[in-house]
Design a protein around this motif. Structure first.
Motif, PDB file in Angstrom:
ATOM      1  N   VAL A  35     -20.383  15.637 -35.479  1.00 33.13           N
ATOM      2  CA  VAL A  35     -21.606  15.386 -36.236  1.00 33.13           C
ATOM      3  C   VAL A  35     -22.796  15.765 -35.350  1.00 33.13           C
ATOM      4  N   GLY A  36     -23.745  16.489 -35.925  1.00 34.17           N
ATOM      5  CA  GLY A  36     -24.937  16.879 -35.192  1.00 34.17           C
ATOM      6  C   GLY A  36     -26.029  15.824 -35.320  1.00 34.17           C
ATOM      7  N   TYR A  37     -26.685  15.511 -34.201  1.00 35.74           N
ATOM      8  CA  TYR A  37     -27.751  14.511 -34.184  1.00 35.74           C
ATOM      9  C   TYR A  37     -29.010  15.143 -33.599  1.00 35.74           C
ATOM     10  N   ASN A  38     -30.142  14.858 -34.225  1.00 35.39           N
ATOM     11  CA  ASN A  38     -31.414  15.369 -33.722  1.00 35.39           C
ATOM     12  C   ASN A  38     -32.499  14.320 -33.946  1.00 35.39           C
ATOM     13  N   ASN A  95     -38.960  12.214 -36.711  1.00 37.76           N
ATOM     14  CA  ASN A  95     -37.967  12.890 -37.548  1.00 37.76           C
ATOM     15  C   ASN A  95     -36.594  12.648 -36.926  1.00 37.76           C
ATOM     16  N   ASP A  96     -35.730  12.016 -37.687  1.00 34.76           N
ATOM     17  CA  ASP A  96     -34.404  11.667 -37.200  1.00 34.76           C
ATOM     18  C   ASP A  96     -33.374  12.135 -38.221  1.00 34.76           C
ATOM     19  N   SER A  97     -32.360  12.846 -37.757  1.00 34.21           N
ATOM     20  CA  SER A  97     -31.382  13.382 -38.703  1.00 34.21           C
ATOM     21  C   SER A  97     -29.990  13.417 -38.091  1.00 34.21           C
ATOM     22  N   GLU A  98     -29.006  13.366 -38.941  1.00 32.79           N
ATOM     23  CA  GLU A  98     -27.618  13.569 -38.553  1.00 32.79           C
ATOM     24  C   GLU A  98     -26.912  14.229 -39.726  1.00 32.79           C
ATOM     25  N   GLY A  99     -25.896  15.026 -39.424  1.00 35.43           N
ATOM     26  CA  GLY A  99     -25.208  15.685 -40.519  1.00 35.43           C
ATOM     27  C   GLY A  99     -24.110  16.617 -40.046  1.00 35.43           C
ATOM     28  N   TRP A 147     -23.289  17.549 -45.491  1.00 36.80           N
ATOM     29  CA  TRP A 147     -24.115  16.377 -45.774  1.00 36.80           C
ATOM     30  C   TRP A 147     -25.102  16.152 -44.638  1.00 36.80           C
ATOM     31  N   SER A 148     -26.127  15.374 -44.935  1.00 34.47           N
ATOM     32  CA  SER A 148     -27.112  15.018 -43.907  1.00 34.47           C
ATOM     33  C   SER A 148     -27.842  13.748 -44.316  1.00 34.47           C
ATOM     34  N   HIS A 149     -28.258  12.989 -43.324  1.00 34.86           N
ATOM     35  CA  HIS A 149     -29.125  11.830 -43.488  1.00 34.86           C
ATOM     36  C   HIS A 149     -30.391  12.100 -42.686  1.00 34.86           C
ATOM     37  N   LYS A 150     -31.528  12.061 -43.340  1.00 32.02           N
ATOM     38  CA  LYS A 150     -32.776  12.397 -42.677  1.00 32.02           C
ATOM     39  C   LYS A 150     -33.815  11.302 -42.906  1.00 32.02           C
ATOM     40  N   THR A 151     -34.494  10.926 -41.835  1.00 29.49           N
ATOM     41  CA  THR A 151     -35.586   9.963 -41.905  1.00 29.49           C
ATOM     42  C   THR A 151     -36.824  10.593 -41.295  1.00 29.49           C
ATOM     43  N   PHE A 211     -56.017   3.431 -42.066  1.00 30.77           N
ATOM     44  CA  PHE A 211     -54.634   3.786 -41.729  1.00 30.77           C
ATOM     45  C   PHE A 211     -54.026   4.616 -42.847  1.00 30.77           C
ATOM     46  N   PHE A 212     -52.987   5.338 -42.491  1.00 28.41           N
ATOM     47  CA  PHE A 212     -52.220   6.135 -43.449  1.00 28.41           C
ATOM     48  C   PHE A 212     -50.772   6.141 -42.982  1.00 28.41           C
ATOM     49  N   VAL A 213     -49.836   5.832 -43.887  1.00 31.34           N
ATOM     50  CA  VAL A 213     -48.407   5.803 -43.565  1.00 31.34           C
ATOM     51  C   VAL A 213     -47.637   6.532 -44.649  1.00 31.34           C
ATOM     52  N   ASN A 214     -46.735   7.396 -44.234  1.00 34.58           N
ATOM     53  CA  ASN A 214     -45.863   8.107 -45.168  1.00 34.58           C
ATOM     54  C   ASN A 214     -44.436   8.054 -44.626  1.00 34.58           C
ATOM     55  N   TYR A 215     -43.516   7.574 -45.451  1.00 33.27           N
ATOM     56  CA  TYR A 215     -42.110   7.419 -45.037  1.00 33.27           C
ATOM     57  C   TYR A 215     -41.214   8.099 -46.066  1.00 33.27           C
ATOM     58  N   ARG A 216     -40.156   8.739 -45.557  1.00 35.04           N
ATOM     59  CA  ARG A 216     -39.218   9.404 -46.447  1.00 35.04           C
ATOM     60  C   ARG A 216     -37.798   9.299 -45.893  1.00 35.04           C
TER      61      ARG A 216
END
Length: 352
Positions: free
Chosen positions: A164-167, A144-148, A117-121, A67-72
């Protein structure tokens, strides 16, 4: 190919466990307070950007399953701030040539507000299964989840009440790599991609906090002195199903044959929520009242959703699809390499 081709190969786990974690903080400094207000005296949190990363990989069953997992996670505050001199509920009228007759409401606290500003996951996870030496299956999931909000110079002194933009986008992918012999192998890929974006101030389009358009003011000098974003919004959803199969056969020392097919099924859904004042078009729609404090109100404002009709613009669903296939022979000789092949491409836009 008539343009660039990109083949992204993501990392996968091995027979040893490895992990990494990091965090970073960044801020801005400037000697130009008159150009970039609030950066130096707005506090560490106003323009502070944070970046957190975590990665882990390793075996589930040695030599068979890994397995391989990468989170940011990124919390970004840009260098452009506003000053809250006005609130959305304020109303101002500057139409008179005599400034003594202006009506000004400014209930803001004059605090600095980060406006860019933005919040990104983001998440990438992968499982690789290799039951035999010549056969491997990998499964991939990305999110990929973002708002800003982007900076609006017109809202510099009324930074609140902006949309606020959401994607959100995610992908599932399955990849099979099978070597049938030392000279023949094939690769099959299937993936599903979903992308949804929209922009709004309040999730409920009938939220009572949406304000009458008149709060935006009259006789402006270029900056907003009240009001908030409209309640209506567009909703865009894109879905792709992608199937690709490639085969390679080293027939002889001089001939390498390749062939494959590629099919993409697109689903495009453009939707919208349209609202209007239930008193729209009536004489009372723009009647205002003034209370004892001098505050001006528009009491006849209540939202309702406008039903879609055949004449509603920007509402549609289409399912374009495309198909391609190719066959190629690579001839390799001591002094010359020749690539000969045929390719067929088909695209249907599903336009009516």
């Amino acid at each position: 190919a008539m343009s660039g081709v990109v083949n992204a190969v993501t990392k996968e786990g091995g027979n040893q466990y490895h992990g990494a974690a990091s965090l970073s903080y960044a801020n801005f400094l400037t000697p130009h307070d008159n150009i970039f207000p609030g950066i130096n005296d707005g506090g560490l949190g106003l323009n502070l950007s944070q970046d957190y990363k975590f990665q882990l990989e390793g075996p589930i069953f040695r030599d068979k399953l890994s397995f391989f997992v990468n989170y940011r996670y990124q919390d970004t505050n840009g260098h452009l701030n506003g000053i809250r001199r006005f609130n959305p509920i304020d109303y101002s009228d500057y139409t008179s040539e005599n400034s003594q007759d202006w009506h000004i409401e400014n209930t803001g606290d004059n605090e600095y507000v980060s406006m860019s500003w933005s919040h990104k996951t983001s998440l990438l996870s992968k499982i690789a299964f290799k039951p035999f030496d010549n056969f491997k299956v990998t499964g991939l999931y990305t999110l990929n989840d973002s708002e800003g909000q982007g900076y609006s110079h017109g809202s510099k002194y009324k930074p609140d009440g902006r949309a606020v933009g959401y994607n959100t986008s995610y992908m599932f992918a399955l990849n099979i790599n099978h070597m049938l012999s030392s000279s023949f192998f094939y690769e099959a890929k299937v993936n599903y991609v979903n992308n949804k974006s929209q922009s709004y101030l309040y999730e409920d389009p009938l939220d009572s906090r949406y304000l009458h358009p008149r709060y935006s003011g009259t006789g402006h000098s270029g900056f907003s002195t009240g009001g908030n974003a409209g309640a209506g919004r567009g909703i865009s959803t894109y879905e792709d199903i992608n199937v690709k199969v490639d085969m390679t056969w080293q027939a002889t020392k001089n001939h390498a044959l390749k062939g494959g097919i590629h099919y993409i099924d697109h689903h495009i859904n453009k939707d919208a929520i349209n609202v209007r004042n239930k008193y729209s078009g009536l004489p009372i729609e723009n009647i205002s009242v003034q209370d004892s404090t001098g505050k001006i109100w528009w009491p006849f404002y209540e939202l309702e959703i406008v039903p879609h009709t055949d004449k509603t613009m920007g509402i549609y669903q289409v399912n374009p699809y495309e198909f391609s296939g190719y066959l190629q022979d690579k001839l390799e000789y001591e002094d010359m390499v020749i690539n000969i092949g045929l390719r067929y491409d088909y695209f249907n836009s599903d336009q009516r």
